[in-house]
Structure formats: C-alpha cells, structure tokens
Enzyme design. Structure first.
Site, PDB file in Angstrom:
ATOM      1  N   ARG A  85      -3.208  68.570 -82.722  1.00 41.14           N
ATOM      2  CA  ARG A  85      -2.991  67.869 -83.635  1.00 41.14           C
ATOM      3  C   ARG A  85      -3.427  66.369 -82.583  1.00 41.14           C
ATOM      4  NH1 ARG A  85       1.285  67.576 -87.603  1.00 41.14           N
ATOM      5  NH2 ARG A  85      -0.326  66.814 -89.080  1.00 41.14           N
ATOM      6  N   ASP A 233       3.669  57.541 -86.139  1.00 39.65           N
ATOM      7  CA  ASP A 233       2.569  58.802 -85.765  1.00 39.65           C
ATOM      8  C   ASP A 233       2.164  58.171 -83.864  1.00 39.65           C
ATOM      9  OD1 ASP A 233       2.733  59.976 -87.983  1.00 39.65           O
ATOM     10  OD2 ASP A 233       3.263  61.774 -86.548  1.00 39.65           O
ATOM     11  N   ASN A 243       0.494  56.459 -89.594  1.00 42.65           N
ATOM     12  CA  ASN A 243       1.545  56.839 -90.260  1.00 42.65           C
ATOM     13  C   ASN A 243       1.445  57.836 -91.056  1.00 42.65           C
ATOM     14  OD1 ASN A 243       4.672  58.454 -89.747  1.00 42.65           O
ATOM     15  ND2 ASN A 243       5.176  56.621 -91.760  1.00 42.65           N
TER      16      ASN A 243
END
Lengths: 353, 353
Positions: A85, A233, A243
C-alpha cells in the site's frame, strides 16, 4: 483488550478486520507473503498497525529464509512488503527500522539475526501501544468535557497495536473522568466507522452514535460536536495530513463551524522529507468497493467509478497534531521538526519500556 | 423516456425506486392509502415527484369515495397524504392545488368532481415535465462546457414526472451540444446517486462516474469539478435550501474551492412563508437505513444511530437558484419573490401547455 496483531509460534496473528463486526475471527499469516496479502486486502489496516505488520512480516520472512544469500532475500522481503500500500508512511517506517537493525547485525550467525529481528518486531508492537497511551495523555486535555467527539474512519485499537490514536485520545479523556460520547462517520466505502469504530467503542462502553459520512456537516453546523479527532496516514513537513478519504471534507466543515480539528498520530507518521501534502501518493483502490456493499451490487452494471482511498487536508484546517512527544500547532514546519527531534526515551511516560 | 409516475385505469403506476437498478418493476397504487404508503416507503421520492403523487393520491381518493359527506372525506384524504413526509414542500403544494380546485367545484355533481380532480392530477404531471424542460433551458447556459458536473442524490427524471431538475439542466446542456460528464455522489443512506442517478444517466448515454459522498471534497479540491448542480426539497424566502442530507457539505466544499453551486427546482419548491431555513422541518428516518445495506447488517447490534434525511444549505453558499421562471441570484429575498410572482403562462416556453 482488543488484540489487533500478535506474534506467536505459528506466525503473525491478526483479527480479520474485513469480517468485523459480524464475526470475530483471527487469521494466522505463516509467511511474509501472507502478511503482505493481509495488508493489501485490509485484513489489517490503519497506519500504525500496518507499520507493526510490516516489521513482523520482515521478521517472519527472515525466520523462514534459507541461510545462504540472506542480504538478497532481506531486500526482496522488504520490497514485497513495501509494495502493498502506498500512502501510509508507517509501512515504510516499519520496514526501515528493520533494515537499520539488519544492517547492524548482518555479520552475526543467522540464528541470532532471526531472533533479533523477531524481538524487534515484537518491540515495535509493544512500543506502539505505549506510544498510543502517550498520545492519549497529551490529547485528553484538549477534549471538551460533556461534549461529543466526531471521528472519521477507525483510528482506534484496531488501527494500531492497541488503544488507538484518535480513539486513544477519547479513551484517555474518558479515563480522566470526562463525560464524552463519540459520533462515528460510517466511512464509505470500507465502512471502518460503522464496522470497527462502533464495535470497539461498544467493547469499552463508550457511547457511540453512527452517522453516514454526509451527515457530519449537519451535526457540525448544528453545534452538536465539541471537537473532531482523526488519525493520519502520513503528515508532511508543513503539517498537511493524508488520512482516510473524507477527512478533508470533515476538516473544512469543522473550520467553517469553528470546531477544533485534531489529528492524533505517532511521530512515525511524520514524513518530514516531503515539503507538503501534494507529494503524498494517494492509493486508488478497486471499483467493487464502491459498486458493491457486502458483496451485493448496488450500482448498475458498467458503472464507472473513482475510488481514491485517502485525501490530503491542508495544514490551515488542522487545529493541532497530537503525538506521543507532545502537541504541535502552526506553524507546523517548526513545531513538527521540534517534536520529531525530541528523544523519546527522555519521556517519563515511556520509562516503562 | 423513464416513466416515474402515471395515471391509468387501474390506479397510480410508479416505477419502484426501492428496487432500482437491480429490478425495473412498477407498482400500481389502487387507493390513496397505497399512494401514501408509496411516498412514505420511498417507492416514489424526489420533491417534484412527491408533489405529483400527492395530487394523484387526492384524485384516486375522491374517485373511490362514497358520494355522501365528500368534504369530510376530502379533508381526511389530504391529511393522510400530508402526513407522509415533512420536508419537501411540493407535497403540500400538490395537495393545496387540489384543495383549491375542490373548493371551486364542490357544488358540482360528484361524478364531475371526480373527473375534474383526475384531470387536474394528470395536468400536474404533464406540467412538471414542461417545467423541468424550462429549468433545463434556463440552467444549460450556466454549465461550463468540457467540464464535469457534480451532483448529489437524484434530482433527475426519477425525482420528477420526467426530465429532472438538476439532471434536467445536465440533459439540456448536453442537448445544447455541450460536452460534459457527471460525477454522482452515491448518497448514503438510501443510495439515490448509486442506484438512480447513475442508472438514468446510463439510460440517456450521458457519461457518469460514481463516487462515495466523502470523495466530493477530494475532487472539488483537485479542480476536477466545473460546477455542482443539485435539486431542492424546500427553499425559504431568503434562499436557504433544504435538500438531501450531505448537500450542505458539498456546498461548503464547493465555495471553499471556488466552484459554482447551483440549485435547480420548480417554483413549487419555494416556501416564501418561511423567512429562513431554520424553520424547515427535517425528517429523521429509521435506523435500519444506516445500520443495514441491502438488508444486511453492517454495524454491530445495538448501535445508536442518527438519520436526518435532509439538511439546510445557507444561502451564502448558493451561487444561483434555477427555476422554470428564470435564474435567481442573491439577494434571494428579492429575486425569489420576483420569480415566484412571474405569471407562468407569460413564458413562451410553456406556450405548449
């Protein structure tokens, strides 16, 4: 206590977050490839939890690697985990931490290397819980007593090794005796709010009310919300915050209605190499997350879809960033650099480690 | 041509909007009680469509009423239909129109009363389509060519007797040769965007892309959206607009990113008796719409829920209100009153009626 991720003799054990709340089942990843799959398919999600998973993925990879040509295998393991990711920097932080340790111990016998990497991965997990408790202690004074906290996505125990970032602040405020409740955005398309945030708050007996994402503005405008707290994030050097998709909208609506908007995250979420949020890569996920709900198609066949999984909230909407080292406020370029530089071990709150 | 609602020999025929897009089925309401149920359960929804349904509900009620004591029955029918949903003023407008006609013809033989009421209800439907075409003609010049229109909920053919308000403007812009595409918010909890807007745009070959509600801010911020166009359920005298929950958030995000925010609605949506939007009653619907998706529970058992079905967008976020009489801009107190007062029959666009 919710056990998001643990190391045991069989492998890396994770609560399956794709099946909550209907089923509380645990998945055991028995190879680094299975850990990578678990991150990719969101069996585990949440930036700090992904950081722990990455560290454990490296450890299990080397534990199973043939002793010959360990350096090349180490690189391959790290590369596969890094490709799962793109947005949450904690993934790369977790891998980098293991890389640095490996560089310092690669001359040791392979059995010792394996033991040290496993011990480090377990330490990353334990530290994460302590870090979240420190975030909670720093954040709790900011939460207005007797009011409602609005949160988006799940930045709770399930997004971390335990306790949570945004929900860690909520938990710490409750432990400090404050009377608060939480409004949880359901957080389409993956429904982390409806499925995970409500579930873990129920677990702790903290009153939670579920709303759809598009109701946040209604309740902010109505004066119902005392403050917003979300996770992150990746945070750029200037305080721009990546985020979960929808965070930007909540932040704009909070500012428009004079409601404080707080971001709670460990310093491992800081990416001070990026001058601002425009440089943060935004993952775009598959169409079925949007066209289907629980496996059932809701949109017509052939529907075109966009599915960015994150957005970037410019720093001007962020009232403060709560870390385990303290609370940063604008101008973030200075305050984040200062917090990042603080020696964690000087913090009495981490003395227990 | 999508037939949202029609009068035929068996009763009031509606496309069942709770089953689209999976099934294209039609429901025949054979009594005013069934019409009321269809409005309440959202087999038919959308403010202008509800106005037509209410008029047809009154007509079928009187068509089936015993000749004795017709006044009392008329009142009871109107009261039951008025109690179905509180926010969209078109419901009350449709009933009021039938009341005014009834008052002028109640001295006639019952058979003539019945015929006149049925004819009026059919006229309300036909006029609605013409009105939407006029809205489209007034709105089309506002749509930037070669750009993307963002819309929320379904203000299309399915929300009206045909052609649509917001989507009527889109259709008119396309018919005028503009190259545009539509981003459709999925519109939780009822998914009017995912289920209805995408479906009817596909039907007409207009490119549509589905996003979750919380992605609207991302694309507005990214410069992807040329303008926002939405419908309305009630517009107060000062231009405050009640519309589907989430509209307020889109409006704030549009203004924050300097994107024009247009409201398309017939003058029957104006409620000039209300000085501002704080007086508009907001319907709160059941919990299951939020906790369940397609009948499958997603949130834990015992989850507390709020489910306001509408919000109010203050007039300062509204770039213009597009009606069949023309385009109103701030200050709305004057412009809306002026538009409302214009004699509809003077408009050449309605000469065909």
């Amino acid at each position: 206590m919710i056990e998001t991720i643990q190391w045991n003799a069989d492998g890396v054990v994770m609560i399956d977050q794709t099946r909550l709340p209907a089923e509380e089942t645990y998945v055991t990843c028995r190879s680094y490839g299975e850990v990578a799959d678990a991150i990719r398919t969101m069996i585990i999600r949440g930036a700090p939890a992904i950081g722990v998973a990455a560290a454990m993925g490296v450890a299990i990879g080397i534990a199973q690697a043939a002793p010959a040509d360990l350096d090349a295998q180490f690189e391959r393991i790290c590369a596969e985990l890094a490709a799962t990711r793109p947005t949450a920097v904690n993934l790369f932080w977790g891998i980098e931490r293991m890389k640095q340790l490996y560089a310092s111990i690669r001359h040791l016998p392979v059995e010792q290397i394996r033991e040290r990497l496993i011990a480090e991965a377990k330490l990353v997990r334990e530290e994460d819980i302590e870090i979240n408790r420190a975030i909670g202690r720093h954040g709790a004074p900011l939460v207005p007593d007797g009011r409602t906290v609005l949160t988006h996505c799940n930045a709770g125990a399930l997004a971390t090794a335990g306790y949570g970032t945004a929900l860690g602040v909520v938990r710490a405020a409750v432990e400090a005796g404050k009377h608060i409740d939480v409004y949880a955005d359901e957080t389409r398309p993956f429904l982390q709010g409806a499925r995970l945030t409500v579930w873990e708050l129920q677990h702790d007996g903290i009153p939670a009310t579920l709303i759809t994402d598009n109701m946040a503005g209604y309740f902010l405008h109505a004066g119902k919300i005392g403050c917003v707290i979300v996770g992150a994030d990746r945070i750029a050097a200037n305080g721009d915050v990546a985020n979960k998709i929808g965070t930007y909208g909540v932040a704009v609506l909070a500012k428009e209605n004079n409601v404080p908007f707080y971001v709670a995250a460990p310093v491992s979420t800081l990416d001070l190499t990026l001058p601002d949020g425009t440089h943060i890569p935004i993952e775009e996920r598959g169409e079925a997350e949007v066209t289907h709900l629980q496996g059932i198609r809701v949109a017509p066949e052939g529907t075109a879809v966009r599915n960015p999984a994150f957005d970037v909230t410019p720093n001007r909407y962020v009232t403060a960033i709560i870390t385990e080292h303290g609370v940063a406020r604008a101008p973030y370029l200075e305050s984040l650099r200062e917090l990042d530089g603080r020696d964690r071990l000087d913090e009495p709150i981490l003395a227990g480690l």
